[in-house]
Write a protein that holds these residues in place. Structure first.
Motif, short mmCIF file in Angstrom:
data_model
loop_
_atom_site.label_atom_id
_atom_site.label_comp_id
_atom_site.label_asym_id
_atom_site.label_seq_id
_atom_site.Cartn_x
_atom_site.Cartn_y
_atom_site.Cartn_z
N LEU A 228 0.82 -1.21 0.00
CA LEU A 228 0.00 0.00 0.00
C LEU A 228 0.86 1.26 0.00
CD1 LEU A 228 -2.95 -0.81 2.42
CD2 LEU A 228 -3.07 -0.39 -0.02
N ARG A 229 1.93 1.27 0.78
CA ARG A 229 2.76 2.47 0.88
C ARG A 229 3.30 2.87 -0.49
NH1 ARG A 229 6.75 0.66 3.75
NH2 ARG A 229 5.44 0.73 5.60
N HIS A 230 3.67 1.87 -1.29
CA HIS A 230 4.28 2.15 -2.59
C HIS A 230 3.34 1.89 -3.76
CE1 HIS A 230 8.24 2.89 -0.86
NE2 HIS A 230 7.96 1.92 -0.01
N GLN A 231 2.05 1.60 -3.44
CA GLN A 231 1.02 1.44 -4.47
C GLN A 231 1.39 0.36 -5.49
OE1 GLN A 231 -2.15 3.53 -4.64
NE2 GLN A 231 -1.43 3.28 -2.55
N LEU A 232 2.06 -0.69 -5.03
CA LEU A 232 2.49 -1.75 -5.94
C LEU A 232 1.34 -2.61 -6.44
CD1 LEU A 232 5.80 -2.86 -4.16
CD2 LEU A 232 5.56 -1.53 -6.28
N HIS A 233 0.17 -2.47 -5.83
CA HIS A 233 -1.02 -3.18 -6.31
C HIS A 233 -1.72 -2.38 -7.41
CE1 HIS A 233 -2.48 -0.26 -3.51
NE2 HIS A 233 -3.75 -0.60 -3.66
N ARG A 234 -1.17 -1.19 -7.73
CA ARG A 234 -1.80 -0.34 -8.74
C ARG A 234 -0.83 0.10 -9.84
NH1 ARG A 234 -5.29 3.59 -4.70
NH2 ARG A 234 -6.85 2.01 -4.16
N THR A 235 0.44 0.24 -9.52
CA THR A 235 1.39 0.78 -10.49
C THR A 235 2.66 -0.05 -10.53
OG1 THR A 235 2.38 2.25 -8.84
CG2 THR A 235 0.54 3.14 -10.13
N GLU A 236 3.40 0.08 -11.64
CA GLU A 236 4.66 -0.63 -11.79
C GLU A 236 5.68 -0.12 -10.78
OE1 GLU A 236 6.07 -0.43 -15.77
OE2 GLU A 236 4.29 -1.39 -16.62
N GLY A 237 6.58 -1.01 -10.39
CA GLY A 237 7.64 -0.60 -9.48
C GLY A 237 8.28 -1.78 -8.80
N HIS A 238 9.40 -1.51 -8.17
CA HIS A 238 10.14 -2.50 -7.39
C HIS A 238 10.65 -1.81 -6.14
CE1 HIS A 238 13.03 -5.74 -6.43
NE2 HIS A 238 13.80 -4.74 -6.05
#
Length: 196
Positions: free
Chosen positions: A115-125
């Protein structure tokens, strides 16, 4: 974020041969939860926990009581505003910079970093240092973990997880809550509100 206060989630935890139910309150930048779990592996146990985060889903406190046939373990894990971690009042070495706790065998605590890094919505690592709490002994230790957004799903996303040589994939719903954790757990219900 659409999850309502008093959301109740139940997972079948295949890795332990058990189940976990969590009562979860999500707001714009924080999470509170309490839950119960039981398992047969690595030995028969049952436990209860209470979790509280602050802004940006950073852990404030995790209280866990775990019972086995031979022992009862109690953990009061806290992170203060300066980033200092204590377990039952004693400093936990190696956790400087850690923002999250990770309760072993529990799919709930994968939610905060995602949730903090919105990894369930946007690309990222993202790489994380976690306060890992093994079950049933609750002996806190530092643990390096990595989360990578892999692909969007109809609701949420699939996220890759790595810790040491261990690899897995997790499906998160639109609220950042685990639906399926490959090799560990599968949620048995949709996001439902608790009835008062």
């Amino acid at each position: 974020m659409t999850a309502a206060p008093n959301t109740v989630l139940t997972w079948q935890v295949e890795e332990t041969g058990g189940f976990e139910t969590a009562w979860v309150e999500l707001n714009g930048a924080g999470l509170r939860a309490h839950g119960r779990a039981m398992g047969l592996r690595p030995e028969p146990y049952w436990l209860s926990y209470e979790l509280e985060t602050g802004d940006a889903f950073v852990t404030r406190a995790l209280h866990v009581t775990s019972h086995t046939a031979d022992a009862t373990y109690v953990l009061d894990l806290r992170r203060d505003d300066g980033g200092h971690w204590t377990a039952n009042g004693h400093t936990v070495p190696g956790l400087d910079g850690a923002l999250d706790c990770d309760l072993g065998m529990s799919p709930l605590t994968n939610t905060m970093p995602v949730l903090r890094h919105q990894l369930h919505r946007t690309e990222g690592h993202q790489d994380f240092l976690m306060a890992f709490v093994p079950v049933p002994t609750l002996a806190v230790r530092p643990n390096l973990q990595a989360y990578t957004h892999l692909t969007p799903l109809l609701s949420g996303a699939r996220v890759g997880y790595a810790s040491g040589s261990y690899r897995s994939e997790l499906d998160f719903d639109a609220d950042g809550l685990v639906v399926h954790y490959e090799g560990l757990a599968t949620r048995l219900n949709r996001t439902d509100r608790a009835r008062s």
